[in-house]
Write a protein that holds these residues in place. Structure first.
Motif, mmCIF file in Angstrom:
data_model
loop_
_atom_site.group_PDB
_atom_site.id
_atom_site.type_symbol
_atom_site.label_atom_id
_atom_site.label_comp_id
_atom_site.label_asym_id
_atom_site.label_seq_id
_atom_site.Cartn_x
_atom_site.Cartn_y
_atom_site.Cartn_z
ATOM 1 N N GLU A 101 140.216 -17.713 -11.529
ATOM 2 C CA GLU A 101 141.336 -17.141 -12.268
ATOM 3 C C GLU A 101 141.859 -18.176 -13.270
ATOM 4 O O GLU A 101 141.120 -18.589 -14.162
ATOM 5 N N VAL A 102 143.123 -18.647 -13.110
ATOM 6 C CA VAL A 102 143.696 -19.578 -14.085
ATOM 7 C C VAL A 102 143.526 -21.037 -13.666
ATOM 8 O O VAL A 102 144.010 -21.947 -14.338
ATOM 9 N N PHE A 103 142.826 -21.283 -12.563
ATOM 10 C CA PHE A 103 142.709 -22.631 -12.020
ATOM 11 C C PHE A 103 141.332 -23.228 -12.310
ATOM 12 O O PHE A 103 140.305 -22.653 -11.927
ATOM 13 N N PRO A 151 148.805 -9.719 -6.122
ATOM 14 C CA PRO A 151 149.365 -8.573 -6.855
ATOM 15 C C PRO A 151 149.117 -8.623 -8.354
ATOM 16 O O PRO A 151 149.055 -7.586 -9.011
ATOM 17 N N THR A 152 148.993 -9.840 -8.901
ATOM 18 C CA THR A 152 148.751 -10.010 -10.337
ATOM 19 C C THR A 152 147.542 -10.900 -10.524
ATOM 20 O O THR A 152 147.457 -11.985 -9.923
ATOM 21 N N TYR A 153 146.604 -10.459 -11.342
ATOM 22 C CA TYR A 153 145.379 -11.219 -11.551
ATOM 23 C C TYR A 153 145.112 -11.320 -13.042
ATOM 24 O O TYR A 153 145.029 -10.297 -13.736
ATOM 25 N N GLN A 156 147.378 -9.285 -15.129
ATOM 26 C CA GLN A 156 147.376 -7.835 -14.954
ATOM 27 C C GLN A 156 147.950 -7.464 -13.586
ATOM 28 O O GLN A 156 147.500 -7.962 -12.565
ATOM 29 N N THR A 157 148.955 -6.568 -13.594
ATOM 30 C CA THR A 157 149.546 -6.104 -12.344
ATOM 31 C C THR A 157 148.633 -5.074 -11.691
ATOM 32 O O THR A 157 148.092 -4.195 -12.366
ATOM 33 N N ASN A 191 136.984 1.158 -3.317
ATOM 34 C CA ASN A 191 136.378 0.094 -4.131
ATOM 35 C C ASN A 191 137.306 -0.390 -5.250
ATOM 36 O O ASN A 191 136.921 -0.487 -6.418
ATOM 37 N N ASP A 192 138.540 -0.693 -4.859
ATOM 38 C CA ASP A 192 139.560 -1.190 -5.769
ATOM 39 C C ASP A 192 140.454 -2.137 -4.957
ATOM 40 O O ASP A 192 140.808 -1.798 -3.815
ATOM 41 N N PRO A 193 140.763 -3.333 -5.455
ATOM 42 C CA PRO A 193 140.583 -3.843 -6.823
ATOM 43 C C PRO A 193 139.206 -4.418 -7.108
ATOM 44 O O PRO A 193 138.957 -4.928 -8.197
ATOM 45 N N TYR A 194 138.322 -4.395 -6.112
ATOM 46 C CA TYR A 194 136.953 -4.863 -6.294
ATOM 47 C C TYR A 194 135.980 -3.816 -5.760
ATOM 48 O O TYR A 194 136.359 -2.941 -4.976
#
Length: 261
Positions: A101-103, A151-153, A156-157, A191-194
């Motif tokens: 992600e952001v790391f 919850p946020t990726y 995106q919520t 099959n959500d969020p993956y």
């Protein structure tokens, strides 16, 4: 605990084994954010090591309570997913990600082939051996893998609260989705969020599908299991929901199978 088989209790894996188990296995691959000292936290600060990139917060307590309620063995990862993601094959780029992600993950950047092979030997191989040991001895009819998601990726919520995931074998997921409204008011999606296209069904594909075992991967949004009370409530709800799906799939719910010593 000290007398347990080393194959089921080491730096890569921990197993909890009831005396007499139902034909079910609960798996929690991303249960821990532990990193042995020699990895120096992979160069991450404390916030990053506690974040969802290092493990699945809340997933292990829910998995433990679910396994206890179902009288099922629990097999869990004992080290951070950043050292090796146990739900990925060794060749996957995100098995040892240089960025999540952001790391940025400094300790995973520019890994040599030798260093990657050593991670596979220390973390991937023992977990796989423990899975095979447990599955061969118990011969379960159902595998449940428990995960959590943020919850946020990437800004995106996510509206989904519980994901019911599957690969090509959707039998148990179908049964769960068919009775979801009877058990929860949460936003539940397939099959959500993956989904399989994201490579997240590796454990199911490697260990459940070849054996013909009913299987499902559960993703719970981690803000819903942040406290002990939330975790207990989620596990209680999941237990009733799983039992209903097991009834629909004719999966026995009583103990009787002996786990490995």
């Amino acid at each position: 605990m000290a007398d347990r088989y080393p194959i089921l209790d080491n730096e890569a894996v921990r197993a909890s084994l009831p005396q007499s188990a139902a034909p079910i296995v609960v798996v929690c691959e991303h249960a821990s954010n532990v990193m042995p000292p020699e990895f120096s936290g992979l160069g991450l600060d404390e916030d990053a090591r506690q974040s969802h990139v290092a493990w699945d917060p809340g997933a292990l307590p829910v998995a433990q309570m679910l396994a206890t309620a179902l009288t099922a063995p629990l097999i869990a990862g004992a080290a951070s997913r950043l050292l090796f993601d146990l739900n990925r094959p060794p060749e996957a780029p995100d098995a040892m990600p240089s960025r999540s992600e952001v790391f940025d993950i400094p300790g995973n950047q520019d890994l040599s082939d030798k260093a990657r092979a050593e991670r596979v030997r220390r973390f991937h191989d023992p977990f796989g051996a423990a899975m095979v040991k447990l599955l061969d001895s118990q011969m379960p009819q159902l595998m449940i893998t428990m995960h959590s998601f943020t919850p946020t990726y990437n800004g995106q919520t996510r509206e989904v609260e519980i994901g019911v995931l599957h690969d090509e074998d959707s039998r148990f997921a179908d049964a769960m989705l068919a009775c979801a409204a009877d058990h929860t008011a949460h936003v539940v999606r397939r099959n959500d969020p993956y989904g399989p296209e994201h490579g997240v069904t590796h454990t199911l594909k490697k260990h459940a599908l070849p054996r013909g075992i009913h299987n499902v991967m559960i993703e719970v949004r981690n803000d819903l299991i942040a406290t002990a009370d939330q975790q207990a409530a989620m596990a209680k709800m999941m237990t009733g929901w799983m039992r209903a799906a097991m009834t629909a799939c004719d999966i026995p719910q009583e103990g009787g199978t002996q786990c490995p010593a």
